[in-house]
Enzyme design. Structure first.
Site: not given
Ligand code: ST9
Ligand code: FAD
Length: 665
Positions: A148, A187, A432
């Site tokens: 991010t 983080g 995430e």
């Molecule tokens: C060992 C045990 C441990 C236990 C632990 C338990 C604790 C758990 C808790 C964990 C704590 C963790 C701490 C915090 C961590 C936070 C880390 C972060 O936030 S890190 C930062 C996190 N940041 C975020 O999460 C960012 C969120 N944003 C995104 O992920 C992407 O920008 C997007 C998915 C929204 C769009 O992507 P874009 O490239 O614009 O894609 P399009 O929309 O144009 O779609 C095109 C096509 O791609 C497809 N497709 C998409 N994704 C996937 C996929 N993953 N795969 C496959 N396909 C996928 C989609 O379906 C479509 O298919 P089709 O229709 O064409 O067939």
């Molecule tokens: C506690 C914490 C830990 C994190 N840890 C990590 C980490 O370890 N590594 C890392 O890389 N990132 C990390 N992040 C970042 C996190 O993954 C992003 O904050 C998250 O993916 C959202 O992105 P943004 O902040 O840009 O929100 P924005 O995209 O600016 O979203 C703002 C609002 O706009 C809306 N919005 C945005 N796009 C659209 C759309 N296309 N359609 C409709 N609505 C939309 C959303 O729903 C949201 O309500 C962390 C965040 C937090 C809060």
């Protein structure tokens, strides 16, 4: 129970515990995945509880710097202990060790094991794995996942950091070209980590090939000073997560060897030629799919903690008009509306718990194929992990908040342990992948499933119902409201909503709207379809687990709880489709009966989670139910009580009372 038998247990709790209609211990084994796991978990909990190194005053009385410092110490101590106990390779043992040693205290090295190591596993070539993975697993290096940026989190393709290949030196130049390109949030990035997987736009031979991952060293391995060109630090206090240093990172033309691009799926050759090895470029997003599936189980665990606290408290807290003169005031749990608030949280918790297990199994079934480039089941896995992550964390945050409010004023006090749980669960709605955006990913997948079903193509198991023909609404009035009938209604609802939205979408396409515009036009409705689809998945997982319970008493109570979950979904989804007044009234009556039926098992259902006091850190949710004395003891620890008269009295109040101006002080 792992809780020591305390001398004086509040008799109101003892009375409630005696009402259980099923063997609580056996349900604990089911939740843990077997007796063996329960015993192992308890051994670990005992080890940590007896270890004085993990003892300290409540962190809520500490400053943020103190909380961070203590968290670093405990996180590293956990690693040392795991090594001494030869448990490092056991994910179950290490998970429980961390959980009990740092209850709801986010670890400053958490990203290392949740994202950095899994990314090395999933994105490195075999040779790269050999070079880095063992060092990471041994904690010789500590890493984070830096994706991010200030300007882009959701829209991953919009990330601005560049990695430009220089064939003359065979290096990549990592650069943050703008203020908005500064990495923000990762983080442990601020102070703790010395390495990061950095996500950047890959440029070579004058072309941009989109986002790729690079291993970047940030700090010197012996002095821990940031390396030349690296500017990083902590992003400051947040709503919660005080124990972790979420950080920023600016890269000023930092050079890394060519071999530091993670090359499992694509490669840049020494001369700069770009080669993509797999057709599905979304494999780069693999770690996120993994973590999203973990978040579902973490949300369920969060609710289990909050519900244990709130249900126990509801048994010992008396307040209200006595039912007859001289009778004691009612317990909170005697109020039907309170039963409803708490038991629906418990039902959500069990539903998400079982669904997270099915999702985890799906992930680990599909993952070996994905690593070999066979991606047939990836769309289903992505759609489910994204949607369930959203539904799970939304429900998690909502249920923990409901439990907190169920505890009245004490729920607002950190002494209850509830704010800590809430602040730990709530950010999962954002990180995430922000939840609405995740639901839209699931919705996009569902729209495509409808199209594929129309073409007569096969669908993945969890989508298969989309192939069925539209049928009339199943009648809920008449026969018994069984769990199967209710689940059938939810399946019908999900399909009806989806067909309606897809029909609307197609009409926009027929009017020659672009795909993306038509998608936006139905996006609001589509998020609701995605929720309905995920709820169906949760309901199915819940019912399957209830039916699988061998003990008929456990099967009975889980089926009733599952019915409560399903009925509550039907009632709250009545506006999505037209549910008749008579059907709605029947469901409402059935909910009332279930509350009466389940109330005697309320304590047993939460205590089956077997959460020791050390885990709950709650004055009002203690095993012994001795709330009031403990509350007074807690308040005495407040640093404000260190002296009778606080220094602010001399500095300001005395001056104020004497009529002196405070302006110059
Ligand atoms: C060992 C045990 C441990 C236990 C632990 C338990 C604790 C758990 C808790 C964990 C704590 C963790 C701490 C915090 C961590 C936070 C880390 C972060 O936030 S890190 C930062 C996190 N940041 C975020 O999460 C960012 C969120 N944003 C995104 O992920 C992407 O920008 C997007 C998915 C929204 C769009 O992507 P874009 O490239 O614009 O894609 P399009 O929309 O144009 O779609 C095109 C096509 O791609 C497809 N497709 C998409 N994704 C996937 C996929 N993953 N795969 C496959 N396909 C996928 C989609 O379906 C479509 O298919 P089709 O229709 O064409 O067939
Ligand atoms: C506690 C914490 C830990 C994190 N840890 C990590 C980490 O370890 N590594 C890392 O890389 N990132 C990390 N992040 C970042 C996190 O993954 C992003 O904050 C998250 O993916 C959202 O992105 P943004 O902040 O840009 O929100 P924005 O995209 O600016 O979203 C703002 C609002 O706009 C809306 N919005 C945005 N796009 C659209 C759309 N296309 N359609 C409709 N609505 C939309 C959303 O729903 C949201 O309500 C962390 C965040 C937090 C809060």
């Amino acid at each position: 129970m792992t809780n020591p038998v305390v001398q004086k247990v509040n008799p109101m709790l003892t009375e409630e515990r005696a009402k259980a209609s099923f063997p609580v211990e056996e349900l604990t084994y089911i939740l843990d995945g077997g007796k063996f796991n329960t015993e192992k978990r308890r051994e670990i909990e005992e080890l940590v509880t007896k270890d004085p190194n993990f003892e300290h005053p409540p962190i809520q009385f500490m400053t943020r710097e103190q909380q961070y410092s203590l968290a670093v110490k405990k996180a590293l101590l956990v690693q040392q202990r795991l090594k001494e106990l030869d448990m490092l390779d056991d994910p179950y043992a290490s998970y429980f060790f961390r959980r009990i040693a740092m209850p709801r205290e986010v670890s400053p090295i958490g990203l290392h094991w949740v994202m950095f190591v899994p990314t090395l596993m999933g994105q490195c070539s075999d040779e790269q794995r050999e070079r880095w993975l063992q060092r990471a697993l041994n904690y010789e290096i500590i890493g984070t996942y830096a994706q991010t940026e200030m300007g882009h989190g959701t829209f991953l393709r919009g990330i601005e950091t560049t990695a430009t290949y220089d064939p003359s030196s065979q290096q990549f130049v990592l650069h943050s070209p703008t203020t908005t390109s500064i990495k923000w949030w990762p983080g442990g990035l601020g102070k703790t980590c010395n390495y990061a997987v950095v996500v950047a736009q890959l440029h070579t031979q004058g072309r941009c090939h989109g986002v790729h991952m690079f291993l970047v060293q940030l700090r010197d391995e012996s002095t821990h000073r940031s390396l030349p060109g690296v500017v990083c630090g902590d992003i400051g206090p947040k709503m919660g997560y005080h124990t972790i240093d979420n950080g920023f990172l600016q890269l000023n033309s930092v050079r890394i060897p060519r071999e530091n691009m993670l090359m499992r799926n694509a490669e840049v050759q020494p001369d700069g030629t770009y080669i993509r090895r797999v057709s599905n470029e979304k494999l780069t997003y693999g770690t996120m799919v993994f973590v999203r599936s973990l978040i579902v189980s973490d949300a369920a665990r969060g609710i289990s903690e909050a519900a244990t606290i709130a249900v126990r408290y509801a048994c010992v807290r008396r307040q209200g008009e006595p039912s007859s003169p001289g009778a004691p005031e009612p317990r909170l749990l005697d109020y039907p509306v309170h039963q409803y608030r708490l038991l629906t949280c418990v039902a959500n918790c069990y539903g998400l718990w079982f669904a997270s297990e099915v999702l985890r199994d799906l992930y680990f079934t599909v993952q070996p194929d994905v690593l070999e480039g066979r991606t047939e089941r990836l769309p289903e896995t992505h759609a489910l992990s994204a949607g369930l992550k959203a539904v799970g964390s939304n429900r998690g945050a909502a249920c923990v908040e409901e439990c907190r409010r169920c505890c009245g004023g004490f729920g607002f006090s950190e002494a209850s342990g509830l704010p800590k749980i809430y602040n730990d669960i709530n950010p999962a709605c954002t990180y995430e992948g922000e939840n609405t955006v995740m639901l839209l990913q699931t919705g996009r997948h569902l729209l495509k499933c409808v199209e594929r079903a129309r073409r007569g193509e096969q669908l993945a198991p969890s989508d298969a119902y989309i192939r069925s023909r539209p049928t009339p609404q199943p009648k809920l009035a008449g026969g018994p409201l069984t769990a199967d009938l209710l689940l059938g209604w939810l399946r019908w609802r999900s399909l009806s909503m989806l067909l309606e939205v897809s029909g609307r979408f197609n009409s926009f396409i027929e009017q020659r709207q672009a795909w993306a515009d038509a998608f936006q036009a139905v996006s609001r409705r589509l998020t609701r379809c995605a929720e309905a689809h995920c709820i169906l998945y949760v309901g199915q997982a819940f019912l399957d687990s209830a039916k699988a319970a061998e003990n008929p008493k456990i099967c009975g109570v889980l089926t009733s709880l599952c019915r409560l979950f399903l009925l509550n979904e039907v009632v709250s989804g009545a506006g999505d489709v037209q549910l008749s007044r008579s059907d709605l009234a029947r469901c409402q009556d059935a909910i009332d009966s279930l509350l009466t039926e389940l109330r005697p098992n309320a304590v047993a259902l939460v205590e089956a989670f077997d959460l020791p006091d050390r885990m709950l850190c709650s004055v009002i949710g203690r095993y012994d139910g001795q709330v009031y004395e403990a509350m007074l003891q807690w308040a005495r620890q407040s640093p404000l009580n260190a002296t009778d008269v606080h220094e602010s009295y001399e500095l300001y109040t005395r001056q104020f009372l004497a009529g002196r101006s405070l302006a110059k002080l």
